[in-house]
Design a protein around this motif. Sequence first.
Motif, PDB file in Angstrom:
ATOM      1  N   CYS A   1       0.050   3.195   3.680  1.00 33.33           N
ATOM      2  CA  CYS A   1       0.450   2.654   4.993  1.00 33.33           C
ATOM      3  C   CYS A   1       1.635   1.702   4.892  1.00 33.33           C
ATOM      4  O   CYS A   1       2.157   1.251   5.908  1.00 33.33           O
TER       5      CYS A   1
ATOM      6  N   CYS B   1      -4.595   0.118  -0.019  1.00 41.34           N
ATOM      7  CA  CYS B   1      -5.346  -0.969   0.630  1.00 41.34           C
ATOM      8  C   CYS B   1      -6.713  -0.451   1.078  1.00 41.34           C
ATOM      9  O   CYS B   1      -6.996   0.752   1.021  1.00 41.34           O
TER      10      CYS B   1
ATOM     11  N   CYS C   1      -6.964   2.298   3.718  1.00 39.96           N
ATOM     12  CA  CYS C   1      -6.519   3.661   3.359  1.00 39.96           C
ATOM     13  C   CYS C   1      -7.354   4.294   2.248  1.00 39.96           C
ATOM     14  O   CYS C   1      -7.216   5.492   1.985  1.00 39.96           O
TER      15      CYS C   1
ATOM     16  N   CYS D   1       0.863  -1.181   0.000  1.00 39.77           N
ATOM     17  CA  CYS D   1       0.000   0.000   0.000  1.00 39.77           C
ATOM     18  C   CYS D   1       0.904   1.236   0.000  1.00 39.77           C
ATOM     19  O   CYS D   1       1.785   1.367   0.847  1.00 39.77           O
TER      20      CYS D   1
END
Length: 245
Positions: A160, A182, A185, A157
């Motif tokens: 994150c 992801c 997020c 991701c």
Amino acid sequence: MLTKDAAVCIRTVDYSETSQIVTFFARVTGKISAIAKGSKRPKSAFDGPIEIFSHGKIVFSGSNKENLATLTEFEQQPNLSGLRNNLFALNCCLFGAELLNGMTDDYDPHHELFDSFMQFLQNTGDAKNKSEMLALLILFQLALLKEVGLRPILNACANCKNDFHAAWSQSYFSSSANGLICRDCEANFQDKMALTKDTAACLANLKLLAGAQEKTLNEVERILIYHFTELLGRQPKLAKHILKG
Ligand SMILES: [Zn+2]
């Protein structure tokens, strides 16, 4: 001062009845535009009109950013004949050239990108089917992004940094995040596009492109076209010939 380089033509514009302005991507110099005086005359110093993807040794003068260079010699190598026999292969390469032109600056050298582009033209001309051509186009587009310092984050991701996992129930691509996003997020990224599982898996592991279905390759390409459209601030002209083709 005369400069010699190995180069490939990525754009031509008629300048007058007899001359052209030619954009080359040159191995040592980077992208340059040069006037080819008299190139459209039957007996020119450049073996006749200069066509896109013609390549070989060039000699040019006046190499600075303010003035158009003047092409003085062009020793053309045999053409990449495979491209002329397949419209989709030709469109993939024209699209690659448009992106290369749009994403690079004049006199900004990228040796590896020159080599990748030449290899892309050769391999696409030799490719046996549309899936192979799409996979080559996708890999060239990613090589281009990497070379200009915009390599997207595709195995985690981008927000994150959690590693991508095939078990993710949903994943997205966001141009503003420059990569995969992801589910935790995704709410932060308005411009995200949802990915199918196969598309996300291919992006996270590019080796899967070689055996991927054409449908999946089209989806990966759709994501890249959206990303290049955002980066360039306009849709590339040739994009429509790739997705419908
Ligand atoms: Zn995340």
